[in-house]
Design a protein around this motif. Structure first.
Motif, PDB file in Angstrom:
ATOM      1  N   ALA A 144      -1.195  -7.193  -1.691  1.00  0.00           N
ATOM      2  CA  ALA A 144      -0.254  -7.451  -2.781  1.00  0.00           C
ATOM      3  C   ALA A 144       0.968  -6.549  -2.646  1.00  0.00           C
ATOM      4  O   ALA A 144       0.957  -5.560  -1.912  1.00  0.00           O
ATOM      5  CB  ALA A 144      -0.934  -7.201  -4.120  1.00  0.00           C
ATOM      6  N   ASP A 145       2.011  -6.907  -3.366  1.00  0.00           N
ATOM      7  CA  ASP A 145       3.209  -6.079  -3.406  1.00  0.00           C
ATOM      8  C   ASP A 145       2.875  -4.683  -3.916  1.00  0.00           C
ATOM      9  O   ASP A 145       2.100  -4.528  -4.857  1.00  0.00           O
ATOM     10  CB  ASP A 145       4.252  -6.721  -4.341  1.00  0.00           C
ATOM     11  CG  ASP A 145       4.919  -7.931  -3.702  1.00  0.00           C
ATOM     12  OD1 ASP A 145       4.396  -8.410  -2.682  1.00  0.00           O
ATOM     13  OD2 ASP A 145       5.940  -8.381  -4.228  1.00  0.00           O
ATOM     14  N   ARG A 146       3.432  -3.675  -3.294  1.00  0.00           N
ATOM     15  CA  ARG A 146       3.294  -2.253  -3.627  1.00  0.00           C
ATOM     16  C   ARG A 146       1.925  -1.677  -3.252  1.00  0.00           C
ATOM     17  O   ARG A 146       1.602  -0.553  -3.641  1.00  0.00           O
ATOM     18  CB  ARG A 146       3.585  -1.990  -5.122  1.00  0.00           C
ATOM     19  CG  ARG A 146       4.950  -2.518  -5.545  1.00  0.00           C
ATOM     20  CD  ARG A 146       5.348  -2.054  -6.924  1.00  0.00           C
ATOM     21  NE  ARG A 146       5.722  -0.649  -6.934  1.00  0.00           N
ATOM     22  CZ  ARG A 146       6.897  -0.175  -6.536  1.00  0.00           C
ATOM     23  NH1 ARG A 146       7.808  -0.981  -6.064  1.00  0.00           N
ATOM     24  NH2 ARG A 146       7.162   1.106  -6.613  1.00  0.00           N
TER      25      ARG A 146
ATOM     26  N   GLY B 286       1.179  -0.705  -0.377  1.00  0.00           N
ATOM     27  CA  GLY B 286       1.419   0.334   0.624  1.00  0.00           C
ATOM     28  C   GLY B 286       1.527  -0.190   2.046  1.00  0.00           C
ATOM     29  O   GLY B 286       1.494   0.596   2.994  1.00  0.00           O
ATOM     30  N   LYS B 287       1.701  -1.493   2.212  1.00  0.00           N
ATOM     31  CA  LYS B 287       1.775  -2.084   3.552  1.00  0.00           C
ATOM     32  C   LYS B 287       2.885  -1.462   4.402  1.00  0.00           C
ATOM     33  O   LYS B 287       2.629  -1.031   5.530  1.00  0.00           O
ATOM     34  CB  LYS B 287       2.029  -3.600   3.462  1.00  0.00           C
ATOM     35  CG  LYS B 287       0.918  -4.380   2.784  1.00  0.00           C
ATOM     36  CD  LYS B 287       1.255  -5.860   2.699  1.00  0.00           C
ATOM     37  CE  LYS B 287       2.527  -6.159   1.936  1.00  0.00           C
ATOM     38  NZ  LYS B 287       2.514  -5.710   0.522  1.00  0.00           N
TER      39      LYS B 287
ATOM     40  N   THR C 205       4.576   1.298   4.053  1.00  0.00           N
ATOM     41  CA  THR C 205       4.325   2.729   4.280  1.00  0.00           C
ATOM     42  C   THR C 205       3.326   2.916   5.421  1.00  0.00           C
ATOM     43  O   THR C 205       3.565   3.687   6.358  1.00  0.00           O
ATOM     44  CB  THR C 205       3.748   3.374   2.993  1.00  0.00           C
ATOM     45  OG1 THR C 205       4.668   3.157   1.916  1.00  0.00           O
ATOM     46  CG2 THR C 205       3.496   4.856   3.185  1.00  0.00           C
TER      47      THR C 205
ATOM     48  N   ALA D 111      -6.806   0.472  -1.213  1.00  0.00           N
ATOM     49  CA  ALA D 111      -5.438   0.997  -1.188  1.00  0.00           C
ATOM     50  C   ALA D 111      -5.147   1.958  -2.328  1.00  0.00           C
ATOM     51  O   ALA D 111      -4.024   2.452  -2.450  1.00  0.00           O
ATOM     52  CB  ALA D 111      -4.446  -0.163  -1.207  1.00  0.00           C
TER      53      ALA D 111
ATOM     54  N   GLN E 192      -6.601   4.806  -2.525  1.00  0.00           N
ATOM     55  CA  GLN E 192      -6.787   6.152  -1.976  1.00  0.00           C
ATOM     56  C   GLN E 192      -5.429   6.785  -1.663  1.00  0.00           C
ATOM     57  O   GLN E 192      -4.392   6.128  -1.751  1.00  0.00           O
ATOM     58  CB  GLN E 192      -7.612   6.074  -0.685  1.00  0.00           C
ATOM     59  CG  GLN E 192      -8.955   5.380  -0.833  1.00  0.00           C
ATOM     60  CD  GLN E 192      -9.594   5.141   0.534  1.00  0.00           C
ATOM     61  OE1 GLN E 192     -10.294   6.002   1.051  1.00  0.00           O
ATOM     62  NE2 GLN E 192      -9.315   3.991   1.122  1.00  0.00           N
ATOM     63  N   SER E 193      -5.458   8.047  -1.244  1.00  0.00           N
ATOM     64  CA  SER E 193      -4.199   8.719  -0.894  1.00  0.00           C
ATOM     65  C   SER E 193      -3.626   8.097   0.376  1.00  0.00           C
ATOM     66  O   SER E 193      -4.357   7.515   1.190  1.00  0.00           O
ATOM     67  CB  SER E 193      -4.439  10.210  -0.664  1.00  0.00           C
ATOM     68  OG  SER E 193      -5.095  10.407   0.566  1.00  0.00           O
ATOM     69  N   ILE E 194      -2.328   8.216   0.538  1.00  0.00           N
ATOM     70  CA  ILE E 194      -1.652   7.683   1.721  1.00  0.00           C
ATOM     71  C   ILE E 194      -2.308   8.221   2.986  1.00  0.00           C
ATOM     72  O   ILE E 194      -2.549   7.475   3.939  1.00  0.00           O
ATOM     73  CB  ILE E 194      -0.140   8.046   1.673  1.00  0.00           C
ATOM     74  CG1 ILE E 194       0.539   7.249   0.561  1.00  0.00           C
ATOM     75  CG2 ILE E 194       0.524   7.811   3.035  1.00  0.00           C
ATOM     76  CD1 ILE E 194       2.021   7.549   0.363  1.00  0.00           C
TER      77      ILE E 194
HETATM   78  P1  ADP Z   1       4.300  -2.639   0.047  1.00  0.00           P
HETATM   79  O1  ADP Z   1       5.030  -2.681   1.340  1.00  0.00           O
HETATM   80  O2  ADP Z   1       2.867  -3.050   0.165  1.00  0.00           O
HETATM   81  O3  ADP Z   1       4.980  -3.388  -1.053  1.00  0.00           O
HETATM   82  P2  ADP Z   1       5.120   0.159  -0.032  1.00  0.00           P
HETATM   83  O4  ADP Z   1       4.612   0.776   1.220  1.00  0.00           O
HETATM   84  O5  ADP Z   1       6.561  -0.216  -0.079  1.00  0.00           O
HETATM   85  O6  ADP Z   1       4.222  -1.109  -0.435  1.00  0.00           O
HETATM   86  O7  ADP Z   1       4.763   1.144  -1.223  1.00  0.00           O
HETATM   87  C1  ADP Z   1       5.111   0.832  -2.584  1.00  0.00           C
HETATM   88  C2  ADP Z   1       5.317   2.126  -3.383  1.00  0.00           C
HETATM   89  O8  ADP Z   1       4.061   2.787  -3.540  1.00  0.00           O
HETATM   90  C3  ADP Z   1       6.226   3.136  -2.679  1.00  0.00           C
HETATM   91  O9  ADP Z   1       6.940   3.834  -3.682  1.00  0.00           O
HETATM   92  C4  ADP Z   1       5.250   4.056  -1.983  1.00  0.00           C
HETATM   93  O10 ADP Z   1       5.782   5.343  -1.777  1.00  0.00           O
HETATM   94  C5  ADP Z   1       4.096   4.072  -2.941  1.00  0.00           C
HETATM   95  N1  ADP Z   1       2.782   4.253  -2.267  1.00  0.00           N
HETATM   96  C6  ADP Z   1       2.404   3.718  -1.073  1.00  0.00           C
HETATM   97  N2  ADP Z   1       1.125   4.032  -0.783  1.00  0.00           N
HETATM   98  C7  ADP Z   1       0.664   4.769  -1.819  1.00  0.00           C
HETATM   99  C8  ADP Z   1      -0.599   5.407  -2.114  1.00  0.00           C
HETATM  100  N3  ADP Z   1      -1.646   5.311  -1.276  1.00  0.00           N
HETATM  101  N4  ADP Z   1      -0.707   6.076  -3.270  1.00  0.00           N
HETATM  102  C9  ADP Z   1       0.339   6.155  -4.133  1.00  0.00           C
HETATM  103  N5  ADP Z   1       1.561   5.588  -3.910  1.00  0.00           N
HETATM  104  C10 ADP Z   1       1.730   4.902  -2.777  1.00  0.00           C
END
Ligand code: ADP
Ligand code: 2DT
Ligand code: MG
Length: 216
Positions: free
Chosen positions: A17-19, A21-22, A24, A182, A184-186
């Motif tokens: 899903a959106d956000r 962390g894909k 990242t 997802a 969990q911590s980065i």
């Molecule tokens: P996606 O590409 O899936 O939409 P993003 O990688 O752009 O997700 O991350 C969305 C937001 O969440 C960013 O602000 C990012 O810094 C934050 N984020 C990513 N992974 C985590 C995590 N494991 N825990 C908390 N925040 C995260």
């Protein structure tokens, strides 16, 4: 028939899903692979740089309206137009880490719930594309995603719609999927991804994994 035999790069896809962390995690994984001496590239779909990709970008940013079936076909065409280059890269030993692929294509259109555009219809245009060796699905609830600062401004970035997209993704799971928690911590997520990706890269390097085709 198998698209390719012998040693090659791995085809690694991220979905979720959106956000979740894909973007990242893709970025971090590619940098890690490169630092470990693996030839790797980061790709994403939609690829907004092509002529078709520019139409898709204009749709996603609400600068244009496109019929739902037609835009579905554009997303798929955007993958087909990259197919040759994708196969060439894999054959030359480059591992591709890809931020979204055909699973997003099906899930987002099917989630619209439009007559005629059910999941079966949605899969047809992408059938026959190269199938990923592994799909890392970053699993996060809509509530957890919203807690990351809310959704953005693009089309589809609404909680109610995202719930429907998650339901559609569930129905698309196959044996290539690895579910990753997802929330969990980065760093913890990245550690798990590195271990699983290393195994896939090694298997493809050994030539032990002929590339498959999607939904055939
Ligand atoms: P996606 O590409 O899936 O939409 P993003 O990688 O752009 O997700 O991350 C969305 C937001 O969440 C960013 O602000 C990012 O810094 C934050 N984020 C990513 N992974 C985590 C995590 N494991 N825990 C908390 N925040 C995260
Ligand atoms: P991002 O660039 O933030 O990932 O958003 N989408 C994507 C589709 O509707 N169909 C597709 O085939 C693909 C690959 C998901 C891209 C948006 O486009 C949607 C979110
Ligand atoms: Mg992203």
């Amino acid at each position: 028939q198998a698209v390719q035999q012998g040693p090659r790069g791995a085809f690694i896809v991220f979905e979720g899903a959106d956000r979740a962390g894909k973007s990242t995690q893709c970025q971090m994984l590619v940098e890690h692979l490169q630092a470990s001496g693996v030839n790797a590239e980061l790709w994403r779909f939609p690829d907004r740089t092509t002529a078709i990709g520019k139409m898709i970008n204009s749709y996603l940013t609400s600068q244009s309206e496109i019929d739902d079936a037609a835009v579905h076909l554009l997303f798929s065409a955007n993958r087909w137009e990259k197919r040759e280059e994708l196969l060439r890269k894999l054959a030359s030993g480059t591992t591709l880490v890809v931020d979204r692929y055909a699973y997003s294509g099906v899930a987002f259109t099917a989630a619209k719930g439009l007559p005629g555009l059910d999941r079966a219809w949605c899969t047809v245009p992408d059938a026959g594309l190269p199938a990923p060796d592994v799909v890392f699905f970053l699993s996060l609830t809509v509530e957890q995603a919203a807690a990351r600062g809310g959704y953005g401004e693009e089309r589809y970035e609404k909680a109610d719609f995202q719930r429907k997209v998650l339901d559609q993704f569930q129905a698309l799971r196959d044996s290539s999927w690895r579910m990753i928690d997802a929330s969990q911590s980065i760093e913890d997520i990245q550690q798990q991804l590195r271990e699983q990706a290393a195994a896939v890269v090694a298997r493809c390097q050994r030539g032990a994994a002929p590339l498959g085709r999607l939904w055939e």
